[in-house]
Design a protein around this motif. Structure first.
Motif, PDB file in Angstrom:
ATOM      1  N   PHE A   3       0.860  -1.185   0.000  1.00  0.00           N
ATOM      2  CA  PHE A   3       0.000   0.000   0.000  1.00  0.00           C
ATOM      3  C   PHE A   3       0.894   1.231   0.000  1.00  0.00           C
ATOM      4  O   PHE A   3       1.943   1.248   0.637  1.00  0.00           O
ATOM      5  N   GLU A   4       0.477   2.254  -0.709  1.00  0.00           N
ATOM      6  CA  GLU A   4       1.232   3.507  -0.746  1.00  0.00           C
ATOM      7  C   GLU A   4       0.376   4.597  -0.096  1.00  0.00           C
ATOM      8  O   GLU A   4      -0.326   5.342  -0.764  1.00  0.00           O
ATOM      9  N   PHE A   5       0.444   4.676   1.230  1.00  0.00           N
ATOM     10  CA  PHE A   5      -0.392   5.634   1.947  1.00  0.00           C
ATOM     11  C   PHE A   5       0.032   7.078   1.705  1.00  0.00           C
ATOM     12  O   PHE A   5      -0.742   8.000   1.968  1.00  0.00           O
ATOM     13  N   THR A   6       1.248   7.275   1.213  1.00  0.00           N
ATOM     14  CA  THR A   6       1.685   8.639   0.917  1.00  0.00           C
ATOM     15  C   THR A   6       0.881   9.245  -0.243  1.00  0.00           C
ATOM     16  O   THR A   6       0.894  10.463  -0.433  1.00  0.00           O
ATOM     17  N   ARG A   7       0.179   8.388  -0.997  1.00  0.00           N
ATOM     18  CA  ARG A   7      -0.644   8.885  -2.103  1.00  0.00           C
ATOM     19  C   ARG A   7      -1.843   9.693  -1.601  1.00  0.00           C
ATOM     20  O   ARG A   7      -2.544  10.330  -2.382  1.00  0.00           O
ATOM     21  N   PHE A   8      -2.078   9.672  -0.288  1.00  0.00           N
ATOM     22  CA  PHE A   8      -3.162  10.482   0.261  1.00  0.00           C
ATOM     23  C   PHE A   8      -2.890  11.971   0.067  1.00  0.00           C
ATOM     24  O   PHE A   8      -3.811  12.785   0.087  1.00  0.00           O
ATOM     25  N   GLY A   9      -1.625  12.339  -0.115  1.00  0.00           N
ATOM     26  CA  GLY A   9      -1.309  13.733  -0.419  1.00  0.00           C
ATOM     27  C   GLY A   9      -1.892  14.141  -1.754  1.00  0.00           C
ATOM     28  O   GLY A   9      -2.504  15.211  -1.894  1.00  0.00           O
ATOM     29  N   ARG A  10      -1.729  13.280  -2.752  1.00  0.00           N
ATOM     30  CA  ARG A  10      -2.315  13.526  -4.077  1.00  0.00           C
ATOM     31  C   ARG A  10      -3.841  13.522  -4.001  1.00  0.00           C
ATOM     32  O   ARG A  10      -4.522  14.324  -4.640  1.00  0.00           O
ATOM     33  N   LEU A  11      -4.373  12.594  -3.190  1.00  0.00           N
ATOM     34  CA  LEU A  11      -5.819  12.511  -3.027  1.00  0.00           C
ATOM     35  C   LEU A  11      -6.386  13.778  -2.394  1.00  0.00           C
ATOM     36  O   LEU A  11      -7.447  14.264  -2.795  1.00  0.00           O
ATOM     37  N   LEU A  12      -5.666  14.331  -1.417  1.00  0.00           N
ATOM     38  CA  LEU A  12      -6.122  15.541  -0.745  1.00  0.00           C
ATOM     39  C   LEU A  12      -6.201  16.706  -1.713  1.00  0.00           C
ATOM     40  O   LEU A  12      -7.178  17.469  -1.700  1.00  0.00           O
ATOM     41  N   GLN A  13      -5.190  16.849  -2.575  1.00  0.00           N
ATOM     42  CA  GLN A  13      -5.242  17.945  -3.539  1.00  0.00           C
ATOM     43  C   GLN A  13      -6.421  17.788  -4.490  1.00  0.00           C
ATOM     44  O   GLN A  13      -7.124  18.754  -4.804  1.00  0.00           O
ATOM     45  N   SER A  14      -6.663  16.561  -4.947  1.00  0.00           N
ATOM     46  CA  SER A  14      -7.793  16.312  -5.848  1.00  0.00           C
ATOM     47  C   SER A  14      -9.118  16.617  -5.159  1.00  0.00           C
ATOM     48  O   SER A  14     -10.035  17.162  -5.781  1.00  0.00           O
ATOM     49  N   ALA A  15      -9.214  16.285  -3.857  1.00  0.00           N
ATOM     50  CA  ALA A  15     -10.439  16.556  -3.103  1.00  0.00           C
ATOM     51  C   ALA A  15     -10.668  18.058  -2.968  1.00  0.00           C
ATOM     52  O   ALA A  15     -11.814  18.543  -3.059  1.00  0.00           O
ATOM     53  N   ILE A  16      -9.598  18.813  -2.767  1.00  0.00           N
ATOM     54  CA  ILE A  16      -9.721  20.273  -2.664  1.00  0.00           C
ATOM     55  C   ILE A  16     -10.214  20.867  -3.981  1.00  0.00           C
ATOM     56  O   ILE A  16     -11.103  21.730  -4.002  1.00  0.00           O
ATOM     57  N   ILE A  17      -9.653  20.387  -5.088  1.00  0.00           N
ATOM     58  CA  ILE A  17     -10.090  20.867  -6.410  1.00  0.00           C
ATOM     59  C   ILE A  17     -11.546  20.494  -6.649  1.00  0.00           C
ATOM     60  O   ILE A  17     -12.330  21.282  -7.202  1.00  0.00           O
ATOM     61  N   LEU A  18     -11.935  19.277  -6.225  1.00  0.00           N
ATOM     62  CA  LEU A  18     -13.318  18.832  -6.383  1.00  0.00           C
ATOM     63  C   LEU A  18     -14.279  19.761  -5.653  1.00  0.00           C
ATOM     64  O   LEU A  18     -15.284  20.219  -6.225  1.00  0.00           O
ATOM     65  N   VAL A  19     -13.978  20.064  -4.395  1.00  0.00           N
ATOM     66  CA  VAL A  19     -14.844  20.943  -3.594  1.00  0.00           C
ATOM     67  C   VAL A  19     -14.893  22.345  -4.208  1.00  0.00           C
ATOM     68  O   VAL A  19     -15.961  22.962  -4.285  1.00  0.00           O
ATOM     69  N   TRP A  20     -13.747  22.838  -4.652  1.00  0.00           N
ATOM     70  CA  TRP A  20     -13.675  24.172  -5.261  1.00  0.00           C
ATOM     71  C   TRP A  20     -14.524  24.244  -6.527  1.00  0.00           C
ATOM     72  O   TRP A  20     -15.265  25.210  -6.751  1.00  0.00           O
ATOM     73  N   ALA A  21     -14.422  23.203  -7.362  1.00  0.00           N
ATOM     74  CA  ALA A  21     -15.195  23.186  -8.608  1.00  0.00           C
ATOM     75  C   ALA A  21     -16.691  23.101  -8.327  1.00  0.00           C
ATOM     76  O   ALA A  21     -17.492  23.833  -8.928  1.00  0.00           O
ATOM     77  N   LEU A  22     -17.080  22.224  -7.404  1.00  0.00           N
ATOM     78  CA  LEU A  22     -18.499  22.075  -7.082  1.00  0.00           C
ATOM     79  C   LEU A  22     -19.075  23.348  -6.478  1.00  0.00           C
ATOM     80  O   LEU A  22     -20.244  23.706  -6.733  1.00  0.00           O
ATOM     81  N   TYR A  23     -18.274  24.056  -5.696  1.00  0.00           N
ATOM     82  CA  TYR A  23     -18.730  25.305  -5.068  1.00  0.00           C
ATOM     83  C   TYR A  23     -19.036  26.375  -6.115  1.00  0.00           C
ATOM     84  O   TYR A  23     -19.934  27.205  -5.927  1.00  0.00           O
TER      85      TYR A  23
END
Length: 260
Positions: free
Chosen positions: A110-130
């Motif tokens: 498992f590569e748990f460090t990929r959560f950093g990439r996931l966090l950025q994508s989640a921020i962009i998702l929330v920003w776009a939906l807003y």
């Protein structure tokens, strides 16, 4: 699944043994897609729209496909790094254990460090939906969740196919990156901006369009036709994964031990 979560817990604890390294790698992963998204932002800053798509609509497509890629990189990393198990003879040990080879290979890394990439994508998702005037309904929320989940299944299926080749080639083949990294780069934009053959390939062969472009039309109320069909498009991820599992099982049956 109990065994899978046990693998998850053990590897997470082991990676946290070096906390500074773990957090630095996670921090670095947060900024890896930043340059790609910056390029997207400046392109729209210059041209305003992309074949009828606004910046925030495209950013939503970008976020969904990158979230799916990040999750698959984290939880399906065992298949992506499978060649090391074959080359080192470790897959023989997997075969003698009384559990599914799929679960064991998934749980091997498992590569748990990929959560950093996931966090950025989640921020962009929330920003776009807003910033998008979407009229939300339960069906649209479910569709959005299915888009991410099915995207994970498609990337995982590609990793499985690449891992299956290792039974004959021993080492992993870089050609698989055409469909993982290349597919991600293609699917982060609405597919109708490409030539028709590209759209057809990434809709009917590797169905990234079914987890990004087509259901996105439904969420943005751009559908001309049966809305339910567009809403159910993400289920193509399940249909893609099933033959990948069958191909994997075929490869396992033809596996020959290292003999060492």
């Amino acid at each position: 699944m109990g065994l899978y979560f046990k693998y998850l817990s053990i590897l997470f604890k082991s990676q946290l043994q070096y906390r500074t390294s773990f957090w630095l790698l996670t921090f670095g992963q947060f900024f890896i897609p930043f340059s790609v998204f910056a390029g997207l932002y400046f392109m729209f800053e210059r041209f305003g729209q992309l074949r009828g798509w606004s910046f925030y609509e495209t950013a939503l497509c970008f976020a969904i496909i990158h979230m799916a890629f990040s999750l698959s990189e984290c939880f399906a990393r065992g298949f992506d790094a499978f060649s090391s198990l074959v080359a080192g003879g470790e897959f023989d040990r997997v075969l003698v254990r009384p559990r599914s080879t799929v679960v064991q290979v998934l749980g091997s890394k498992f590569e748990f460090t990929r959560f950093g990439r996931l966090l950025q994508s989640a921020i962009i998702l929330v920003w776009a939906l807003y910033n998008l005037p979407i009229e939300w309904s339960i069906a649209k929320v479910i569709t959005l969740l299915l888009m991410v989940a099915s995207g994970v299944l498609i990337f995982t299926g590609i990793y499985m196919l690449a891992a299956t080749l290792c039974f004959w080639t021993i080492q992993g083949m870089e050609v698989a990156n055409i469909f993982t990294d290349g597919g991600r780069e293609m699917a982060q934009y609405p597919l109708n901006i490409y030539q028709k053959w590209v759209t057809v390939f990434f809709t009917f062969i590797i169905p990234f369009g079914c987890v990004s472009y087509l259901p996105l039309l439904y969420i943005l109320d751009k559908v001309h036709g049966n809305e339910i069909l567009y809403m159910l498009m993400p289920l193509a991820g399940v249909l893609f994964l099933l033959p990948c599992i069958l191909v994997w099982q075929l490869g396992v049956r033809h596996y020959r031990s290292t003999g060492s």
